[in-house]
Enzyme design. Structure first.
Site, PDB file in Angstrom:
ATOM      1  N   ASP A   1       0.849  -1.174   0.000  1.00  0.00           N
ATOM      2  CA  ASP A   1       0.000   0.000   0.000  1.00  0.00           C
ATOM      3  C   ASP A   1       0.895   1.238   0.000  1.00  0.00           C
ATOM      4  O   ASP A   1       2.066   1.176   0.393  1.00  0.00           O
ATOM      5  CB  ASP A   1      -0.907  -0.020   1.234  1.00  0.00           C
ATOM      6  CG  ASP A   1      -1.942   1.076   1.201  1.00  0.00           C
ATOM      7  OD1 ASP A   1      -2.455   1.382   0.109  1.00  0.00           O
ATOM      8  OD2 ASP A   1      -2.247   1.635   2.261  1.00  0.00           O
TER       9      ASP A   1
ATOM     10  N   ASP B   1      -0.162   5.009   0.912  1.00  0.00           N
ATOM     11  CA  ASP B   1      -0.356   5.921   2.048  1.00  0.00           C
ATOM     12  C   ASP B   1      -0.393   5.148   3.358  1.00  0.00           C
ATOM     13  O   ASP B   1      -1.135   4.182   3.502  1.00  0.00           O
ATOM     14  CB  ASP B   1      -1.649   6.708   1.862  1.00  0.00           C
ATOM     15  CG  ASP B   1      -1.569   7.667   0.676  1.00  0.00           C
ATOM     16  OD1 ASP B   1      -0.702   8.544   0.705  1.00  0.00           O
ATOM     17  OD2 ASP B   1      -2.355   7.500  -0.269  1.00  0.00           O
TER      18      ASP B   1
END
Length: 264
Positions: A12, A14
């Site tokens: 991922d 953020d």
């Protein structure tokens, strides 16, 4: 002596590599090591606003050198899904360049005249007129797709309504629930694996959210690593009925150990 397993990394963005436009310490070293050792990797995001080129530039400003082909968005996953379901179709789109570009690249026509799909993505300028058009097209038979179910998104001022919230509004008005392509749908993980030509047995997912990153990784048959630099904390992680394969403070703990991310 057997060669160590060459792990493929799905990560991922953020909360794992960056946080509010700032580099998370160690993220740059991890990317450098993965590239140096030849490990396949993709940086994933549920955000459909930006194209991979836009995101590469954003990451580069923080100090991360991520190649454009190594970025996988919910917009790309949505486009790949629609291309597999109804090639050369048509769609009415609420979204930004990341989504419209992805759909144009698979040959889709964007129209408000009898489209095959209504596709809802992320935007900072949701229009009442566009939402009304989407509702009427779904009532007339268009299939309802949304890039991701995230109800809110972050900003410096606080939470912003995101795709999931607007999808709920349209669902309430039409009685039709959208099909969400992005995390936690494991379809997002599988499309990423297919893009790399990788196998689930030798792929791991790194995320900061139990409800999206870890869940989608588990459901796609991947090993999972939860980092504590984003949404989840040790206490909140314990509330879920499933567990990640490993919990670490940050990706800095993986630097120097990309071929052995699960010691012991």
């Amino acid at each position: 002596m057997a060669e160590p397993r060459k792990w493929t990394y799905l990560m991922d963005m953020d909360g794992v590599l960056v946080h509010e436009e700032h580099l998370i310490p160690g993220a740059d070293k991890l990317i450098e090591e993965l590239r140096a050792k030849g490990n396949q990797f993709l940086v994933l995001t549920n955000n459909s606003i930006y194209t991979p080129r836009d995101l590469r530039a954003r990451l580069h400003r923080t100090g991360l050198d991520v190649p454009e082909p190594s970025i996988w968005t919910s917009a790309l996953a949505t486009a790949k899904f629609l291309d597999s379901q109804r090639p050369d179709g048509s769609a009415f789109v609420i979204g930004e360049a990341g989504l419209t570009t992805a759909l144009h690249e698979i040959g889709y026509v964007l129209t408000d005249r009898d489209p095959d799909y209504v596709v809802l993505g992320e935007t900072r300028t949701y229009s009442f007129t566009s939402i009304t058009t989407a509702i009427r097209l779904i009532e007339q038979g268009a299939r309802f797709i949304a890039t991701n179910p995230d109800a809110t998104g972050p900003s410096r001022e606080g939470s912003l309504p995101a795709t999931g919230s607007v999808a709920a509004l349209i669902e309430k008005a039409t009685g039709h629930r959208p099909y969400f392509v992005g995390k936690p749908n494991p379809l997002m993980m599988r499309s990423a694996l297919n893009t790399l030509g990788a196998h689930s047995e030798s792929t791991l997912m790194i995320g900061d959210r139990m409800d999206t990153d870890v869940r989608s990784g588990l459901e796609a048959g991947l090993r999972t690593i939860l980092v504590l630099t984003g949404i989840s904390t040790p206490d909140t992680a314990e509330r879920y009925p499933y567990r990640p394969s490993r919990v670490i403070d940050s990706v800095a703990e993986l630097v120097g150990n990309v071929d052995d991310p699960f010691p012991g």
